[in-house]
Design a protein around this motif. Sequence first.
Motif, mmCIF file in Angstrom:
data_model
loop_
_atom_site.group_PDB
_atom_site.id
_atom_site.type_symbol
_atom_site.label_atom_id
_atom_site.label_comp_id
_atom_site.label_asym_id
_atom_site.label_seq_id
_atom_site.Cartn_x
_atom_site.Cartn_y
_atom_site.Cartn_z
ATOM 1 N N ALA A 1 0.836 -1.206 0.000
ATOM 2 C CA ALA A 1 0.000 0.000 0.000
ATOM 3 C C ALA A 1 0.865 1.247 0.000
ATOM 4 O O ALA A 1 0.564 2.230 -0.681
ATOM 5 C CB ALA A 1 -0.932 -0.004 1.203
ATOM 6 N N ALA B 1 1.002 4.145 -2.667
ATOM 7 C CA ALA B 1 0.711 5.517 -2.247
ATOM 8 C C ALA B 1 1.743 6.494 -2.819
ATOM 9 O O ALA B 1 1.396 7.589 -3.269
ATOM 10 C CB ALA B 1 0.695 5.607 -0.722
ATOM 11 N N ILE C 1 -6.860 0.931 -0.612
ATOM 12 C CA ILE C 1 -5.450 0.828 -0.964
ATOM 13 C C ILE C 1 -4.800 -0.364 -0.286
ATOM 14 O O ILE C 1 -3.839 -0.936 -0.803
ATOM 15 C CB ILE C 1 -4.711 2.147 -0.642
ATOM 16 C CG1 ILE C 1 -3.365 2.186 -1.359
ATOM 17 C CG2 ILE C 1 -4.557 2.339 0.859
ATOM 18 C CD1 ILE C 1 -2.700 3.541 -1.361
ATOM 19 N N THR C 2 -5.340 -0.780 0.851
ATOM 20 C CA THR C 2 -4.725 -1.913 1.562
ATOM 21 C C THR C 2 -5.064 -3.240 0.900
ATOM 22 O O THR C 2 -4.553 -4.270 1.290
ATOM 23 C CB THR C 2 -5.185 -1.935 3.037
ATOM 24 O OG1 THR C 2 -6.611 -1.760 3.066
ATOM 25 C CG2 THR C 2 -4.519 -0.834 3.825
ATOM 26 N N ALA D 1 -6.263 4.053 -4.471
ATOM 27 C CA ALA D 1 -5.839 4.732 -3.249
ATOM 28 C C ALA D 1 -6.981 5.501 -2.594
ATOM 29 O O ALA D 1 -7.232 5.367 -1.397
ATOM 30 C CB ALA D 1 -4.690 5.686 -3.552
ATOM 31 N N THR E 1 -0.501 11.254 0.474
ATOM 32 C CA THR E 1 -0.862 9.834 0.345
ATOM 33 C C THR E 1 -0.176 8.981 1.416
ATOM 34 O O THR E 1 -0.825 8.167 2.066
ATOM 35 C CB THR E 1 -0.507 9.277 -1.049
ATOM 36 O OG1 THR E 1 0.841 9.606 -1.363
ATOM 37 C CG2 THR E 1 -1.421 9.841 -2.125
ATOM 38 N N LEU F 1 -2.192 7.495 4.539
ATOM 39 C CA LEU F 1 -2.254 6.037 4.669
ATOM 40 C C LEU F 1 -1.764 5.609 6.050
ATOM 41 O O LEU F 1 -2.402 4.809 6.740
ATOM 42 C CB LEU F 1 -1.400 5.399 3.574
ATOM 43 C CG LEU F 1 -1.294 3.887 3.614
ATOM 44 C CD1 LEU F 1 -2.668 3.262 3.427
ATOM 45 C CD2 LEU F 1 -0.338 3.391 2.532
ATOM 46 N N SER G 1 -8.774 5.025 4.596
ATOM 47 C CA SER G 1 -7.543 5.646 4.087
ATOM 48 C C SER G 1 -7.826 6.744 3.052
ATOM 49 O O SER G 1 -7.210 7.815 3.096
ATOM 50 C CB SER G 1 -6.628 4.573 3.498
ATOM 51 O OG SER G 1 -7.314 3.870 2.478
#
Lengths: 276, 260
Positions: free
Chosen positions: A12, A16, A124-125, A191, A230, A234, A244
């Motif tokens: 992630a 990012a 994003i994860t 993201a 980002t 995050l 996020s």
Amino acid sequence: MTIFDLDFMRYALVAAVMVGLTAPAVGTFIVQRRLALLGDGIGHVALTGVALGFLTGTAPVATAVVVAALGAVAIEMVRARGKTSGDVALALLFYGGLAGGVMIIYLTPGESTASLNSYLFGAITSVDSTDLWVIAGLAVAVLALLAVFGRELFVLCQDEEVAKASGLPVRFLGLLIAVIASVTVVVAMRAVGLLLVSALMVVPVATSQQLTRSFRTTMALSMVFGVLATVGGLTSSFYLDVPSGATIVLLALAGFAVALGIGRFVRRSRTGESTA
Amino acid sequence: MSTAFDMTAGQVTIDGRKILRGVDLTVDDGEVVAVLGANGSGKSTLVRSLLGVQPLSGGTTLLYGRPPARFREWWRIGYVPQRLSVGGGVPATVREVVASGRIARQRRGRLTSAADRQAVAAALNEVGLSDRAGDPVSSLSGGQQQRVLIARALAGEPDAFVLDEPTAGVDAGSQKMLAETLSGLVDRGKTVVLVAHELGPLEPLISRAVVLNQGCKVHDGAPPTAVGAHALPGHDHVHPHEPEPAESGLPSWVLAQEKA
Ligand SMILES: Nc1ncnc2c1ncn2[C@@H]1O[C@H](COP(=O)(O)OP(=O)(O)OP(=O)(O)O)[C@@H](O)[C@H]1O
Ligand SMILES: [Mg+2]
């Protein structure tokens, strides 16, 4: 335990950084062209692409890239013909893209609008190593194209007529920036989600504008702000256990507010010096 | 001697409206041609179509002997569009905008050369903006921004200049400066096509004047010297004791010449 001990967080974080660099770089040209909402228009159209992926059983990211690129080309062609202004052309796509996405997902057996959530708001994860290669490849391609065509794109986005009278391939360059923007939107979709994608293309640029005088430094600084937002967003979303995408965008907006204050202060002290 | 611009029966139609109605215009190398006419008479449309920026709906136009679509030597052309401001949604410095005038001479993917930097510095110096080179263009006044646009064209070191109202919104001092710049270009044998509302200090430089009226060329020849700019069409002075020249669609100084 730190975030670096978790595979999914490492992926992630790399994603990012990629998104933080590319979205503001493309955004600088788009804002220069006075099409700040282009990313939003493309984002909405990409939703139809994502839904088509579900319907046809293909990877939503792939269909999203194709449909977003087609949408961006359509916007560019409507705009270039000059009958409809850029913002109206965008507005038409907003509605069409969103309505199309919702309708298609409704028609898809076993799916509902809930399936779209991670694309609308970002996840994003959930990036795995394959995704990461795709994202990295696309990000590198976008940055390389901007480096090669940057000088010409600057003239195009500054004054299209002058670009024509300088013999630049304006139609090609217009389509190029549209396609680059749509690829960026789909990359950034992971993201922050399609609804917030444009924020990463516009907010860091608006932030750096408060502090800069030249196009070049505006672009460079906006990429720094993009990565800060980002990566910072995050990381803090992980520790605070909040979404996020929203954290990233709120952080970017907070940065803008701070820059606005600093910019005012700097400008005031500058004029103070020159009159003193 | 070669021909820089050569338009034959040029027509422009926008939304079914005829903006340019069959204009013939040839500009030879080294000529300094003024394009005059009232607001909306089609001056900008004419110069934009000379450059191929505005496509023709009829007739042909050639740039150094080639139609715009097949013209390759764009570095030979320097265009100053009619603009109220330099525009763009992101800050750009005066130097960045002026440097973009080099684009037709730069190869894709190559770095800026020493020749590029020299030409940009010379252009900035010529318009008297060297000390503002690092400032954002948006912080300049309208007249100064006009000078930035002129410097951008100068930076490209072209053979032919097409200037659309470079004197609009420019004070007397800057007009004189522009006249000096232009006379330098003329001395070096550059070709100039200049759209203007009033010639002012540029008058002595002009070798030929073209007057447009409602998209038609109504005069092509000696510039209006004796009668001066006041008799130009579009100059809205009311002279109740004089017959209204607009009735014939011809400016009064053209009528005066034709009577003589
Ligand atoms: N893009 C366009 N769409 C519609 N009409 C246009 C367009 N461009 C020009 N026109 C029309 O063409 C005519 C000529 O315009 P043009 O800009 O060539 O005039 P001009 O002589 O340069 O005027 P000015 O002195 O105000 O600059 C005007 O009536 C204008 O309304
Ligand atoms: Mg005009």
